[in-house]
Write a protein that holds these residues in place. Structure first.
Motif, PDB file in Angstrom:
ATOM      1  N   LYS A  27       0.835  -1.212   0.000  1.00 24.50           N
ATOM      2  CA  LYS A  27       0.000   0.000   0.000  1.00 24.50           C
ATOM      3  C   LYS A  27       0.867   1.257   0.000  1.00 24.50           C
ATOM      4  O   LYS A  27       0.588   2.224  -0.713  1.00 24.50           O
ATOM      5  N   ALA A  28       1.913   1.241   0.798  1.00 25.68           N
ATOM      6  CA  ALA A  28       2.789   2.414   0.896  1.00 25.68           C
ATOM      7  C   ALA A  28       3.549   2.659  -0.405  1.00 25.68           C
ATOM      8  O   ALA A  28       3.702   3.805  -0.835  1.00 25.68           O
ATOM      9  N   LEU A  29       4.026   1.599  -1.032  1.00 23.42           N
ATOM     10  CA  LEU A  29       4.789   1.754  -2.273  1.00 23.42           C
ATOM     11  C   LEU A  29       3.925   2.315  -3.400  1.00 23.42           C
ATOM     12  O   LEU A  29       4.405   3.103  -4.213  1.00 23.42           O
ATOM     13  N   ALA A  30       2.668   1.918  -3.430  1.00 24.74           N
ATOM     14  CA  ALA A  30       1.758   2.469  -4.439  1.00 24.74           C
ATOM     15  C   ALA A  30       1.634   3.980  -4.254  1.00 24.74           C
ATOM     16  O   ALA A  30       1.679   4.748  -5.228  1.00 24.74           O
ATOM     17  N   LYS A  31       1.519   4.421  -3.011  1.00 26.78           N
ATOM     18  CA  LYS A  31       1.413   5.854  -2.714  1.00 26.78           C
ATOM     19  C   LYS A  31       2.706   6.581  -3.089  1.00 26.78           C
ATOM     20  O   LYS A  31       2.665   7.656  -3.677  1.00 26.78           O
ATOM     21  N   LEU A  32       3.847   5.982  -2.760  1.00 28.91           N
ATOM     22  CA  LEU A  32       5.127   6.614  -3.066  1.00 28.91           C
ATOM     23  C   LEU A  32       5.364   6.728  -4.565  1.00 28.91           C
ATOM     24  O   LEU A  32       5.929   7.716  -5.038  1.00 28.91           O
ATOM     25  N   PHE A  45       9.861   2.697  -7.401  1.00 27.99           N
ATOM     26  CA  PHE A  45       8.839   2.322  -6.428  1.00 27.99           C
ATOM     27  C   PHE A  45       7.844   1.325  -7.032  1.00 27.99           C
ATOM     28  O   PHE A  45       7.404   0.392  -6.361  1.00 27.99           O
ATOM     29  N   LYS A  46       7.496   1.504  -8.305  1.00 25.95           N
ATOM     30  CA  LYS A  46       6.590   0.555  -8.970  1.00 25.95           C
ATOM     31  C   LYS A  46       7.232  -0.827  -9.073  1.00 25.95           C
ATOM     32  O   LYS A  46       6.573  -1.851  -8.854  1.00 25.95           O
ATOM     33  N   THR A  47       8.511  -0.861  -9.420  1.00 28.96           N
ATOM     34  CA  THR A  47       9.228  -2.133  -9.512  1.00 28.96           C
ATOM     35  C   THR A  47       9.261  -2.815  -8.152  1.00 28.96           C
ATOM     36  O   THR A  47       9.007  -4.015  -8.033  1.00 28.96           O
ATOM     37  N   ARG A  48       9.556  -2.037  -7.115  1.00 33.99           N
ATOM     38  CA  ARG A  48       9.609  -2.605  -5.765  1.00 33.99           C
ATOM     39  C   ARG A  48       8.226  -3.079  -5.325  1.00 33.99           C
ATOM     40  O   ARG A  48       8.106  -4.098  -4.631  1.00 33.99           O
ATOM     41  N   LEU A  49       7.179  -2.379  -5.735  1.00 28.45           N
ATOM     42  CA  LEU A  49       5.815  -2.798  -5.436  1.00 28.45           C
ATOM     43  C   LEU A  49       5.546  -4.172  -6.049  1.00 28.45           C
ATOM     44  O   LEU A  49       5.023  -5.067  -5.370  1.00 28.45           O
ATOM     45  N   GLY A  85       7.265   7.609   6.669  1.00 21.83           N
ATOM     46  CA  GLY A  85       7.316   7.947   5.245  1.00 21.83           C
ATOM     47  C   GLY A  85       6.108   8.755   4.804  1.00 21.83           C
ATOM     48  O   GLY A  85       6.225   9.690   4.009  1.00 21.83           O
ATOM     49  N   ASP A  86       4.932   8.392   5.332  1.00 22.09           N
ATOM     50  CA  ASP A  86       3.704   9.134   5.000  1.00 22.09           C
ATOM     51  C   ASP A  86       3.803  10.584   5.441  1.00 22.09           C
ATOM     52  O   ASP A  86       3.343  11.488   4.730  1.00 22.09           O
ATOM     53  N   GLU A  87       4.378  10.816   6.607  1.00 22.72           N
ATOM     54  CA  GLU A  87       4.545  12.184   7.093  1.00 22.72           C
ATOM     55  C   GLU A  87       5.393  13.000   6.123  1.00 22.72           C
ATOM     56  O   GLU A  87       5.088  14.156   5.838  1.00 22.72           O
ATOM     57  N   LEU A  88       6.445  12.381   5.602  1.00 29.14           N
ATOM     58  CA  LEU A  88       7.302  13.086   4.645  1.00 29.14           C
ATOM     59  C   LEU A  88       6.532  13.455   3.382  1.00 29.14           C
ATOM     60  O   LEU A  88       6.655  14.564   2.870  1.00 29.14           O
ATOM     61  N   ALA A 105      13.108   6.898   3.552  1.00 31.53           N
ATOM     62  CA  ALA A 105      12.130   6.038   4.219  1.00 31.53           C
ATOM     63  C   ALA A 105      12.153   4.632   3.612  1.00 31.53           C
ATOM     64  O   ALA A 105      12.085   3.624   4.338  1.00 31.53           O
ATOM     65  N   ALA A 106      12.259   4.553   2.284  1.00 27.64           N
ATOM     66  CA  ALA A 106      12.284   3.246   1.613  1.00 27.64           C
ATOM     67  C   ALA A 106      13.531   2.457   2.003  1.00 27.64           C
ATOM     68  O   ALA A 106      13.469   1.234   2.179  1.00 27.64           O
ATOM     69  N   GLN A 107      14.649   3.146   2.166  1.00 31.01           N
ATOM     70  CA  GLN A 107      15.874   2.458   2.586  1.00 31.01           C
ATOM     71  C   GLN A 107      15.704   1.862   3.986  1.00 31.01           C
ATOM     72  O   GLN A 107      16.155   0.752   4.253  1.00 31.01           O
ATOM     73  N   LYS A 108      15.033   2.582   4.871  1.00 35.51           N
ATOM     74  CA  LYS A 108      14.779   2.059   6.217  1.00 35.51           C
ATOM     75  C   LYS A 108      13.920   0.808   6.149  1.00 35.51           C
ATOM     76  O   LYS A 108      14.174  -0.182   6.853  1.00 35.51           O
ATOM     77  N   VAL A 109      12.891   0.840   5.304  1.00 38.54           N
ATOM     78  CA  VAL A 109      12.012  -0.321   5.137  1.00 38.54           C
ATOM     79  C   VAL A 109      12.814  -1.511   4.610  1.00 38.54           C
ATOM     80  O   VAL A 109      12.681  -2.636   5.100  1.00 38.54           O
TER      81      VAL A 109
END
Length: 170
Positions: A27-32, A45-49, A85-88, A105-109
């Motif tokens: 869900k988060a990757l779609a938003k990013l 982000f799409k590839t990672r999704l 990440g959403d806050e950012l 944020a993605a690197q942390k995930v």
């Protein structure tokens, strides 16, 4: 809270956690991917999704074949990382600065997922009945490590866009 008395119980708990994390992450990757102003970042982000959706599907297959009953739980660690990440995304104007925050944020995930899959690999290797699926978990770990490298490369590209946009770099 359920008692975990065996290594197998711990494995199921950790697998349930990474399954929940993967579902949340999709869900988060779609938003990013929609928030990214740099098309390369949106594509990453799409590839990672797509990769994450594949990981969730492979966990579904693994638990079915092994007869594992996943715990119904929410991974609070992933929830916190996604919230950050959403806050950012919500607080920063669209553009190069917005692109830099979600990369961090993605690197942390990715690091969280690498640690979780690494633990699953180590425990799965010790559990004889899951030996066949150890290779699958190891493959997931390798995929995450490659994604982490991709985000590191993207993190180097974004500051170049800051300079082009006239923004100051730290």
């Amino acid at each position: 809270m359920a008692q975990r008395k065996t290594v197998d119980d711990l494995f199921v708990h950790l697998l349930s956690g990474i399954y929940s994390a993967g579902k949340q992450s999709t869900k988060a990757l779609a938003k990013l991917s929609l928030a990214a102003s740099d098309p390369r970042l949106g594509d990453a982000f799409k590839t990672r999704l797509e990769e994450t959706q594949g990981q969730v599907k492979r966990i579904d297959q693994m638990v079915e074949v092994c007869g594992i009953q996943l715990e119904r739980m929410k991974c609070v660690a992933m929830e916190g990382l996604i919230e950050e990440g959403d806050e950012l995304v919500d607080e920063v104007e669209r553009g190069p600065v917005l692109d830099a925050g979600p990369v961090a944020a993605a690197q942390k995930v990715e690091h969280y997922e690498i640690a979780a899959y690494g633990s699953l690999c180590a425990i799965g290797k010790q559990l004889g009945r899951l030996r066949l699926h150890f290779a699958r978990l190891h493959s997931e770990l390798r995929e995450l490590q490659i994604s982490g490298l991709l985000y590191s490369l993207i993190a180097r590209i974004v500051p170049q866009r800051w300079r082009k946009a006239g923004a100051q770099t730290p």
